[in-house]
Design a protein around this motif. Sequence first.
Motif, PDB file in Angstrom:
ATOM      1  N   ARG A  68      -3.932  -4.543   2.776  1.00 58.90           N
ATOM      2  CA  ARG A  68      -3.881  -5.490   3.885  1.00 58.90           C
ATOM      3  C   ARG A  68      -4.211  -4.808   5.204  1.00 58.90           C
ATOM      4  O   ARG A  68      -4.174  -3.592   5.318  1.00 58.90           O
ATOM      5  N   GLU A  69      -4.528  -5.633   6.193  1.00 59.19           N
ATOM      6  CA  GLU A  69      -4.729  -5.121   7.540  1.00 59.19           C
ATOM      7  C   GLU A  69      -3.379  -4.823   8.160  1.00 59.19           C
ATOM      8  O   GLU A  69      -2.437  -5.613   8.050  1.00 59.19           O
ATOM      9  N   GLU A  70      -3.271  -3.686   8.821  1.00 56.36           N
ATOM     10  CA  GLU A  70      -1.987  -3.224   9.336  1.00 56.36           C
ATOM     11  C   GLU A  70      -1.403  -4.151  10.387  1.00 56.36           C
ATOM     12  O   GLU A  70      -0.211  -4.471  10.360  1.00 56.36           O
ATOM     13  N   SER A  71      -2.207  -4.636  11.327  1.00 57.63           N
ATOM     14  CA  SER A  71      -1.688  -5.426  12.444  1.00 57.63           C
ATOM     15  C   SER A  71      -1.410  -6.875  12.074  1.00 57.63           C
ATOM     16  O   SER A  71      -0.363  -7.425  12.394  1.00 57.63           O
ATOM     17  N   SER A  72      -2.337  -7.516  11.349  1.00 53.76           N
ATOM     18  CA  SER A  72      -2.194  -8.942  11.034  1.00 53.76           C
ATOM     19  C   SER A  72      -1.591  -9.209   9.670  1.00 53.76           C
ATOM     20  O   SER A  72      -1.194 -10.338   9.373  1.00 53.76           O
ATOM     21  N   ASN A  73      -1.571  -8.199   8.801  1.00 56.92           N
ATOM     22  CA  ASN A  73      -1.065  -8.323   7.431  1.00 56.92           C
ATOM     23  C   ASN A  73      -1.949  -9.225   6.560  1.00 56.92           C
ATOM     24  O   ASN A  73      -1.539  -9.643   5.485  1.00 56.92           O
ATOM     25  N   LYS A  74      -3.164  -9.508   7.011  1.00 56.19           N
ATOM     26  CA  LYS A  74      -4.060 -10.334   6.194  1.00 56.19           C
ATOM     27  C   LYS A  74      -4.656  -9.493   5.064  1.00 56.19           C
ATOM     28  O   LYS A  74      -4.875  -8.282   5.218  1.00 56.19           O
ATOM     29  N   PRO A  75      -4.914 -10.099   3.896  1.00 54.54           N
ATOM     30  CA  PRO A  75      -5.485  -9.335   2.778  1.00 54.54           C
ATOM     31  C   PRO A  75      -6.907  -8.895   3.089  1.00 54.54           C
ATOM     32  O   PRO A  75      -7.672  -9.627   3.739  1.00 54.54           O
ATOM     33  N   LEU A  76      -7.278  -7.707   2.642  1.00 57.45           N
ATOM     34  CA  LEU A  76      -8.636  -7.201   2.811  1.00 57.45           C
ATOM     35  C   LEU A  76      -9.393  -7.398   1.501  1.00 57.45           C
ATOM     36  O   LEU A  76      -9.041  -6.814   0.476  1.00 57.45           O
ATOM     37  N   VAL A  77     -10.403  -8.225   1.561  1.00 57.98           N
ATOM     38  CA  VAL A  77     -11.163  -8.623   0.381  1.00 57.98           C
ATOM     39  C   VAL A  77     -12.297  -7.638   0.126  1.00 57.98           C
ATOM     40  O   VAL A  77     -13.067  -7.311   1.038  1.00 57.98           O
ATOM     41  N   PHE A  78     -12.419  -7.154  -1.101  1.00 54.67           N
ATOM     42  CA  PHE A  78     -13.454  -6.220  -1.536  1.00 54.67           C
ATOM     43  C   PHE A  78     -13.307  -4.846  -0.894  1.00 54.67           C
ATOM     44  O   PHE A  78     -14.312  -4.160  -0.669  1.00 54.67           O
ATOM     45  N   ALA A  79     -12.074  -4.435  -0.590  1.00 56.31           N
ATOM     46  CA  ALA A  79     -11.842  -3.056  -0.177  1.00 56.31           C
ATOM     47  C   ALA A  79     -12.039  -2.154  -1.397  1.00 56.31           C
ATOM     48  O   ALA A  79     -11.729  -2.533  -2.530  1.00 56.31           O
ATOM     49  N   THR A  80     -12.559  -0.942  -1.172  1.00 59.25           N
ATOM     50  CA  THR A  80     -12.861  -0.024  -2.269  1.00 59.25           C
ATOM     51  C   THR A  80     -11.754   1.006  -2.422  1.00 59.25           C
ATOM     52  O   THR A  80     -11.302   1.595  -1.439  1.00 59.25           O
ATOM     53  N   LEU A  81     -11.319   1.243  -3.652  1.00 58.89           N
ATOM     54  CA  LEU A  81     -10.356   2.293  -3.975  1.00 58.89           C
ATOM     55  C   LEU A  81     -11.015   3.269  -4.927  1.00 58.89           C
ATOM     56  O   LEU A  81     -11.513   2.876  -5.991  1.00 58.89           O
ATOM     57  N   THR A  82     -11.053   4.548  -4.544  1.00 58.29           N
ATOM     58  CA  THR A  82     -11.714   5.577  -5.342  1.00 58.29           C
ATOM     59  C   THR A  82     -10.773   6.741  -5.562  1.00 58.29           C
ATOM     60  O   THR A  82     -10.063   7.159  -4.636  1.00 58.29           O
ATOM     61  N   VAL A  83     -10.747   7.271  -6.773  1.00 62.50           N
ATOM     62  CA  VAL A  83      -9.977   8.478  -7.050  1.00 62.50           C
ATOM     63  C   VAL A  83     -10.763   9.652  -6.485  1.00 62.50           C
ATOM     64  O   VAL A  83     -11.896   9.914  -6.904  1.00 62.50           O
ATOM     65  N   GLU A  84     -10.173  10.353  -5.515  1.00 64.30           N
ATOM     66  CA  GLU A  84     -10.869  11.406  -4.781  1.00 64.30           C
ATOM     67  C   GLU A  84     -11.416  12.485  -5.718  1.00 64.30           C
ATOM     68  O   GLU A  84     -10.740  12.930  -6.643  1.00 64.30           O
ATOM     69  N   GLY A  85     -12.670  12.862  -5.479  1.00 70.65           N
ATOM     70  CA  GLY A  85     -13.294  13.908  -6.274  1.00 70.65           C
ATOM     71  C   GLY A  85     -13.809  13.443  -7.616  1.00 70.65           C
ATOM     72  O   GLY A  85     -14.281  14.256  -8.414  1.00 70.65           O
ATOM     73  N   THR A  86     -13.709  12.132  -7.891  1.00 66.44           N
ATOM     74  CA  THR A  86     -14.203  11.580  -9.153  1.00 66.44           C
ATOM     75  C   THR A  86     -15.117  10.399  -8.839  1.00 66.44           C
ATOM     76  O   THR A  86     -15.315  10.020  -7.683  1.00 66.44           O
ATOM     77  N   ASN A  87     -15.647   9.783  -9.895  1.00 65.74           N
ATOM     78  CA  ASN A  87     -16.475   8.585  -9.742  1.00 65.74           C
ATOM     79  C   ASN A  87     -15.727   7.326 -10.153  1.00 65.74           C
ATOM     80  O   ASN A  87     -16.329   6.269 -10.314  1.00 65.74           O
ATOM     81  N   ILE A  88     -14.403   7.440 -10.333  1.00 62.47           N
ATOM     82  CA  ILE A  88     -13.573   6.316 -10.778  1.00 62.47           C
ATOM     83  C   ILE A  88     -13.199   5.463  -9.578  1.00 62.47           C
ATOM     84  O   ILE A  88     -12.675   5.970  -8.581  1.00 62.47           O
ATOM     85  N   SER A  89     -13.439   4.175  -9.672  1.00 58.89           N
ATOM     86  CA  SER A  89     -13.136   3.305  -8.531  1.00 58.89           C
ATOM     87  C   SER A  89     -12.919   1.876  -8.977  1.00 58.89           C
ATOM     88  O   SER A  89     -13.208   1.495 -10.113  1.00 58.89           O
ATOM     89  N   THR A  90     -12.410   1.072  -8.062  1.00 59.05           N
ATOM     90  CA  THR A  90     -12.277  -0.358  -8.264  1.00 59.05           C
ATOM     91  C   THR A  90     -12.299  -1.008  -6.891  1.00 59.05           C
ATOM     92  O   THR A  90     -12.429  -0.320  -5.873  1.00 59.05           O
ATOM     93  N   ILE A  91     -12.195  -2.333  -6.845  1.00 49.41           N
ATOM     94  CA  ILE A  91     -12.158  -3.043  -5.572  1.00 49.41           C
ATOM     95  C   ILE A  91     -11.039  -4.073  -5.600  1.00 49.41           C
ATOM     96  O   ILE A  91     -10.538  -4.442  -6.670  1.00 49.41           O
ATOM     97  N   THR A  92     -10.646  -4.543  -4.416  1.00 51.10           N
ATOM     98  CA  THR A  92      -9.655  -5.609  -4.342  1.00 51.10           C
ATOM     99  C   THR A  92     -10.333  -6.954  -4.580  1.00 51.10           C
ATOM    100  O   THR A  92     -11.527  -7.117  -4.343  1.00 51.10           O
TER     101      THR A  92
END
Length: 439
Positions: free
Chosen positions: A53-77
């Motif tokens: 979520r966004e810190e100030s408004s608490n709104k959900p962030l759509v299609f944010a990327t999450l990646t395991v550092e140093g790897t190619n493993i990832s997903t999105i919201t």
Amino acid sequence: MSPRTSLSILIKKHRALLLSTLFVAAMLNPGETLGFQQDNAAVDFNQYSGEVREESSNKPLVFATLTVEGTNISTITNTEGNFLLKVPKEYTDKNVVISFLGYKTKKVPIANLKPEKNEISLEVSVTQLSEININAPKDALALVKETLRNRVDNYFDDSTLMTAFYRETIKRRRRNVSLAEAVVNVYKTPYSSARDDVVELYKARKSTDYSKLDTVALKLQGGPYNTLYVDMMKYPEYIFSEEDLSNYKFTFDRSTRTNDRLIYVIKFDQYEGIIEPLYHGELFIDVGNKILTSATFSLNITDRKKAAQLFVRRKPAKVDVWPTEVSYRVDYREKDGKWFYGYSSVFMEFKVDWEDKWFNSMYSMTAEMAITDWDKNLTGEIPRYRERIKKSIILSDEASGFSDPNFWGEYNIIEPEKSIESAIKKIQRQLRREDRNSE
């Protein structure tokens, strides 16, 4: 084949649909293996879920990327800001890197994550006005052309084998009526190559509530290729061919930041007087390195008859069908100084008007694909023709049904929206009741 012409809608009468309903019900009997072998090996990964979520408004962030550092493993919201990430146990000492356009990138130690209900907030990245004027390009079209020319240098120059999660959803008005999902292998050719990418199906499943489809069944032809061809840096000829560039007006709009990079947002739209339906949208370009990091665009639907001809492959004679919205999105990711295709989506909304009915129906279709892992394809081998997914595939016809929660094993997927989850559970309950009544 362009993104718009590869997206076809098949519309069938109710009689044909009834046969499909019986077939699906038979395939979804409880306890059936559904034609897929389940992995009984010991689980060697940890699973984490939560929301970004966004810190100030608490709104959900759509299609944010999450990646395991140093790897190619990832997903999105997903569209509700929720994520599901599966991490091999050998990487649990690493960080998860969370990034989103216009926000400061954040690193979270995997050891600090809980299995469920993780809450991650991102802070808005403020761009100073003084930064905007430093070495600012003056010609938006020239910047776009230079970005397209530099794709050979800035994007992957190796053959790559990617693992991807693909999902198709169909809604009648606001109700989910059909869902098809797949894990696919994408054999990505170098961005300098004229050869097309190849897709191989690994696993697939579907769920359809035919009672909500009224008297038509909409089917999306093309499957994962619909999303793959939105990769405009690999397939610029489908959006910005040399001839088409002169049909667009490009203008600077604003600037933002991602991963500490200054990003210029360039708006584009076709010039007045251009009869052929083209596109309008936004390009997000790393101005320092001339790299396209993201793009969103939509088809200009001014002539509904011409627009319908682009998409509708087959329909009953007494039905009029036309698109009211067709939108695309593509996001790129960076690894070791090279960029690659990471996520894309296609959204289409159609109006279906029966000649002998008072009211028309609205249907929407969404197709999305996210790259969840990749490695260099050192041998350059690709599947034989009979092992590839055909570009005319209808995924919902190829998939079997929904199985147990361990169906995907260690593969990352996009967390289902709550409405999709509830629709699947409802369909499964109905099928179980029908099965008990038939005994």
